[in-house]
Design a protein around this motif. Structure first.
Motif, short mmCIF file in Angstrom:
data_model
loop_
_atom_site.label_atom_id
_atom_site.label_comp_id
_atom_site.label_asym_id
_atom_site.label_seq_id
_atom_site.Cartn_x
_atom_site.Cartn_y
_atom_site.Cartn_z
N THR A 18 -3.70 19.28 -54.68
CA THR A 18 -3.57 19.14 -53.47
C THR A 18 -2.69 20.22 -52.69
OG1 THR A 18 -3.77 16.80 -53.69
CG2 THR A 18 -2.87 17.46 -51.79
N GLU A 19 -1.76 20.63 -53.77
CA GLU A 19 -0.70 21.84 -52.86
C GLU A 19 -1.74 22.93 -52.56
OE1 GLU A 19 1.27 23.96 -56.67
OE2 GLU A 19 1.89 21.74 -56.34
N GLU A 20 -2.83 23.15 -53.19
CA GLU A 20 -3.67 24.17 -52.98
C GLU A 20 -4.54 24.34 -52.06
OE1 GLU A 20 -3.45 25.38 -57.75
OE2 GLU A 20 -5.39 24.80 -56.89
N GLY A 21 -4.51 23.04 -51.32
CA GLY A 21 -5.47 22.87 -50.06
C GLY A 21 -6.06 21.26 -50.14
N ILE A 22 -6.11 20.62 -49.27
CA ILE A 22 -6.59 19.30 -49.24
C ILE A 22 -8.27 19.24 -49.79
CG2 ILE A 22 -4.95 18.45 -47.53
CD1 ILE A 22 -8.55 18.82 -46.32
N HIS A 23 -8.85 18.07 -50.10
CA HIS A 23 -10.14 17.96 -50.57
C HIS A 23 -10.96 17.43 -49.46
CE1 HIS A 23 -7.91 18.14 -54.45
NE2 HIS A 23 -9.06 18.66 -54.85
#
Length: 789
Positions: free
Chosen positions: A690-695
Motif C-alpha cells: 500500500t505504501e507504494e500506491g493504493i490498489h
C-alpha cells in the motif's frame, strides 16, 4: 475513523509511508502523497507528486542486460516547508520531542489536517497545525496553511519554504537498480517579492514542467536559489498563546496541458492570480460537495466508512477533470510508484462504477485506448496476426511496457517476466466499451470509436484461434490468464499455456458481441467501417464459427483453468501456511526454494471465477450453451469450490472477485472475502504494498459490489435489471446513479424492499425489470417494491 474522517493518532515512523499513500490528495490531474512537509525522502518518508499521464522512459543495466522502463514521473516536490526556533535545529517528528501528533483526512472536503505538539523544554510547547488541499475546482492549484502557536514562551521562528527539483523515482525498493533520474534542465527564479518558480524537463519524453509558489506570512519574504531548489525564507515573532500563520500557494503546469503556450508563464500567472487560502478552501469544498452528491453512497457501519474512503481515492484519481486528459486507469492511482504508474486491465473493475456516475470520465478513458488502437494493431502485426493486440502494461503511447525481467525480493534473483502474454486485456477493453454504451446510451461512441475497437479486438481473437481437427474446435495457445502464476507448462522451453478458460470464453463473447454491433450499425456507417478495415463476409463467417466452437477444457466435471491444469500436482497448502504464514506470493516462495508454481494447482488470484464476476449466472450459462457446453448450476458450484481452496489471493482483486461470485451464488462465505477486499489497503494486507500506491481496481470494485453486485444490477436492453442478493452483513444501503441522461436516480434497498426515486426531468421513463415484474417509473416518481425470494 468516523463517517467522514480518517484519523491517525501518534507518530509511528514504521507506518508513515502507508499513511502517506492513504492520505494522498489529488484532483484527477495531479496528486501529492500525504507526507509531512518538513521531512525529506528517506527510509521513513516519501513525498511524491504525480501528474496523470506524465511518463518518461529510461534505459538501465540490469542483470547484464540493457532494460528500458517507462515511469510515471515523480515531479518536483512543492511541499517543503520547515521551521525552527531561533538558534535551534530544524524541527521534525524524527528529531524533536513529540508530545502529541494527529493526522486527519477530511473526506467531505478533500482536506488533510495535521497537528503536532512539540516539547521545547521547561514546560514550553510549540503547536504546529497544517491544512493542505489539492484544489478540486482548479486542477492546477494546491495550498498549504501552517499555523504556529507558542505556549509558555516568546521567541523567534524561522520558516523556510521551497520548490525542490532534486527528486527522483525512488519510492519502490525493488526498482532501485533502475535509473530513476527523470528530471533535467532544472532552473529556478523569482517573479515577485513573495513568488518563486521552478521549471524542468523530463529526460526522454521532453515534457516541460513548471511550478510557481507564493508565500504569505505577514512579514517580508526573502528568496534565494540553491540548485536544484527555489527557497523562500521568513522570520516571525511568536508571542505566547497567539497563532502565527504562513500560507503557501502553488500552481503546477506542464506542456501537456491544453490552452497554454508556456508552462512557466501559466504557472506564474495562475498562482499570482490565485485567491487566499480561505477562498480557495471555500471553492474547493463546493467542488467536493458536488462530487459527493453525484456519487452518493450510504452504507451503515465500518463497511460504509471504508467504502467512502475508497470512493474518495477513486474520485481523486479519476475526477471530472480527467475527462479532458489523454490518460488511462493507473493501477495504483496517483499515489505512488508501484507498477511504474502503468495502465493494466484495472479499468475492468473501475469503469463499471464510473459508467453510472461519471460517464464522461469513462468515455475519456476509453478514448485513451482508442487513440492507441493503431499501436495495438501494429503489435498484432508483429506477431503475424490481424486485429489489435493491446499491451498488458500501457503508458504514454500504447506500446508494451511490461518489464522483461522482474526481481524476486525473497531470492534476490532477476527472472524472466512473461506477463505480457496476458492478451485477455483486449477482452476487458471490449467489455468496457459495451458496458459504457449500455449504461450511458451513447450510441454515437458505440458506432464510431467503440465499434472500431471491438472489431479489431475480435479480429485478433479470430486470427489467434487455430482449428484442432481432433477436437473439432478452435484453440488459443501460448497465453497467460488472469492467474499470472502459470506462465508455462512444467519443464517447457517456451512460455504460455493453452486454452485458458477465461481467455477463450471472453474471446468468444467479444466475437459474438462484435458481430451484434456490426449488424446494428446504420448501413452507411457499416459499409464505411467494413471498407476501412477490409473486413469481408468470409472473415465474418469465420468469426461466427470461432465464437461458437472455442475450446473450453474441463476436468472431473468442472471447468479447467487451462488445458492440462487437472494433471498438475496438488500443493501442501497447510504445510506452506504453517511454514511461511502469509503465502499470498506463493510464486516467490517456491522460486526461492528452487521450485515453481507452474507445477501445482495453485492460483495467485481469481481466474476461472472471473467469468462469474463479468457475467450474471444467466448470461454465463447462455455463453456456454452458445459454445456447445452445458454449464449446470451444480457444475459451476463445483468449479467455485475447487478454486476457492486453491487460490493464494496474491492480488487485492482476488478477494473482491471471490466475494462477488459467492454473493451472487448466495453463499455464506461471501462476507469473509468482501471484508478482505475492504481491508486490502487500510490494513496493508499485502504486506508493504500500500505504501507504494493504493490498489485502485480493488477500491473501485468494492464500490461496484454495492452498486451492481449485491443489487444484481445490469444495464441492458434499455432497462435497469435488478436481482438483489440478501447479504445479512450489508442488509441496507443507498446509492445514486446517472443512467441514460437521468441525473441522481436513487435506489435504496432495506429489509426486503427496494425504493427507486427518479428525479424530475424531460427524459423518458426508466424501465426497471425484476425477476417477477417490470416497472416503468416516470421522472419525478418514487416506486417502492417488495422483493420476493
Amino acid at each position: 475513523m468516523t463517517g467522514w474522517t480518517w484519523e491517525y493518532e501518534s507518530y509511528l515512523p514504521e507506518q508513515e509511508r502507508v499513511r502517506e499513500a492513504l492520505c494522498t490528495l489529488g484532483n484527477g490531474c495531479f496528486a501529492t502523497r500525504g507526507a509531512l512537509p518538513e521531512c525529506t525522502a528517506d527510509d521513513v518518508h516519501y513525498p511524491g507528486t504525480y501528474a496523470a499521464g506524465c511518463y518518461d522512459r529510461l534505459t538501465s543495466a540490469v542483470a547484464g542486460r540493457r532494460v528500458e522502463n517507462e515511469d510515471l514521473v515523480n515531479l518536483p516536490n512543492w511541499l517543503p516547508l520547515r521551521y525552527r526556533l531561533t538558534g535551534r535545529p530544524w524541527l521534525t517528528p524524527d528529531t524533536g520531542t513529540v508530545l502529541d501528533h494527529r493526522q486527519t483526512l477530511h473526506l467531505s472536503s478533500g482536506l488533510l489536517e495535521r497537528r503536532t505538539l512539540y516539547g521545547i523544554g521547561q514546560g514550553r510547547t510549540l503547536c504546529v497545525r497544517q491544512r493542505r488541499l489539492v484544489h478540486m475546482a482548479d486542477p492546477h492549484l494546491a495550498a498549504l496553511r501552517t499555523e504556529f502557536t507558542a505556549e509558555g514562551f516568546t521567541g523567534g521562528l524561522e520558516v523556510q519554504a521551497a520548490l525542490d527539483g532534486g527528486v527522483t523515482n525512488d519510492g519502490v525498493p525493488r526498482y532501485r537498480d533502475l535509473d530513476g533520474r527523470h528530471l533535467t534542465h532544472v532552473h529556478t527564479g523569482s517573479a515577485a517579492r513573495n513568488l518563486v518558480w521552478l521549471r524542468c524537463r523530463t529526460r526522454t519524453s521532453d515534457i516541460r514542467i513548471a511550478l510557481a509558489a507564493r508565500l504569505t506570512a505577514g512579514a517580508p519574504v526573502a528568496a534565494r536559489h540553491v540548485f536544484p531548489r527555489a527557497v523562500q525564507r521568513v522570520r516571525l515573532r511568536l508571542p505566547p498563546g497567539r497563532t502565527v500563520t504562513v500560507d503557501k500557494t502553488v500552481a503546477l503546469h506542464s506542456s501537456r496541458d491544453p490552452a497554454i503556450s508556456d508552462p512557466l508563464r501559466a504557472a506564474v500567472d495562475r498562482v499570482g492570480d490565485a485567491p487566499g487560502f480561505d477562498e480557495l478552501l471555500r471553492s474547493h469544498r463546493t467542488a467536493w460537495e458536488q462530487l459527493w452528491r453525484r456519487a452518493e453512497l450510504e452504507v451503515p457501519g465500518d463497511a460504509g466508512r471504508i467504502l467512502r474512503l475508497h470512493l474518495f481515492h477513486v474520485l481523486q484519481t479519476l475526477s471530472p477533470h480527467t475527462a479532458d486528459l489523454d490518460v488511462g486507469v493507473p493501477a495504483r492511482g496517483l499515489h505512488g510508484e508501484a507498477y511504474r504508474g502503468h495502465v493494466f486491465w484495472d479499468e475492468l473493475f473501475v469503469l463499471p462504477y464510473l459508467d453510472l456516475h461519471f460517464p464522461e470520465v469513462s468515455r475519456a478513458l476509453l478514448c485513451y485506448r482508442h487513440r492507441r488502437l493503431e499501436r495495438a494493431c501494429a503489435s498484432a502485426r508483429a506477431l503475424g496476426r490481424r486485429g489489435a493486440l493491446y499491451p498488458w502494461q500501457s503508458g504514454s503511447d500504447g506500446r508494451e511496457e511490461t518489464q522483461e525481467l522482474h526481481l524476486n525480493p525473497r531470492s534476490g534473483r532477476w527472472l524472466p517476466d512473461h506477463s505480457r502474454l496476458q492478451h485477455h486485456v483486449g477482452s476487458a477493453i471490449a467489455y468496457n466499451v459495451w458496458q459504457y454504451c449500455q449504461a450511458s446510451g451513447d450510441t454515437e461512441f458505440l458506432h464510431t470509436k467503440g465499434a472500431e475497437m471491438m472489431l479489431q479486438i475480435a479480429r485478433f481473437w479470430a486470427d489467434s484461434a487455430a482449428y484442432d481437427g481432433r477436437l473439432r474446435r478452435y484453440r488459443i495457445r501460448g497465453v497467460v490468464g488472469p492467474d499470472e502464476y502459470h506462465d508455462a507448462y512444467p519443464g517447457a522451453r517456451r512460455p504460455g499455456i493453452d486454452d485458458n478458460a477465461y481467455t477463450n470464453v471472453t474471446a468468444a463473447w467479444v466475437l459474438a458481441r462484435a458481430l451484434t454491433v456490426l449488424r446494428a450499425l446504420p448501413e452507411p456507417r457499416r459499409r464505411e467501417l467494413l471498407e476501412r478495415t477490409e473486413l469481408h463476409d468470409e472473415e465474418l463467417r469465420q468469426w461466427e464459427d470461432v465464437s461458437r466452437t472455442l475450446h473450453v477444457p474441463f476436468h472431473d466435471g468442472l471447468i479447467s483453468q487451462f488445458d492440462g491444469y487437472g494433471d498438475l500436482a496438488e500443493l501442501d497448502w497447510d504445510g506452506y501456511r504453517e511454514q511461511y504464514g502469509d503465502i499470498r506470493r506463493l510464486d516467490r516462495i517456491l522460486e526461492a526454494e528452487g521450485d515453481t508454481v507452474n507445477r501445482y494447482q495453485a492460483s495467485k488470484q481469481a481466474d476461472v471465477l472471473m467469468l462469474g464476476y463479468l457475467f450474471s449466472p444467466r448470461e454465463l450459462r447462455s455463453l456456454f450453451v452458445r459454445l456447445g457446453y452445458d454449464l449446470s448450476e451444480k457444475a459451476w458450484r463445483r468449479t467455485v469450490d475447487h478454486y476457492l481452496c486453491r487460490t493464494s489471493h496474491g492480488s487485492t482483486l482476488s478477494g473482491l472477485v471471490h466475494g462477488w461470485v459467492l454473493a451472487r451464488a448466495r453463499r455464506g462465505e461471501a462476507w469473509t472475502f468482501c471484508q478482505e477486499a475492504l481491508r486490502g489497503d487500510i490494513a496493508d494486507v499485502q504486506g508493504g504494498t500500500t505504501e507504494e500506491g493504493i490498489h485502485l481496481g480493488a477500491m473501485a470494485g468494492t464500490l461496484d459490489l454495492v452498486q451492481r453486485g449485491l443489487p444484481g444490477l445490469e444495464t441492458r436492453g434499455e432497462a435497469l435489471w435488478l436481482d438483489p442478493v440478501p447479504l445479512p452483513e450489508l442488509s441496507s444501503y443507498t446509492f445514486a446513479l446517472r443512467y441514460r441522461g437521468h441525473w441522481g436516480v436513487r435506489l435504496r434497498l432495506e429489509r426486503g424492499a427496494l425504493e427507486i426515486i427518479v428525479p424530475s426531468s424531460d427524459r423518458c421513463p426508466v424501465d426497471v425489470r425484476l425477476r417477477d415484474r417490470t416497472v416503468c417509473i416516470q421522472p419525478g416518481e418514487t416506486s417502492r417494491l417488495i422483493l420476493t425470494r
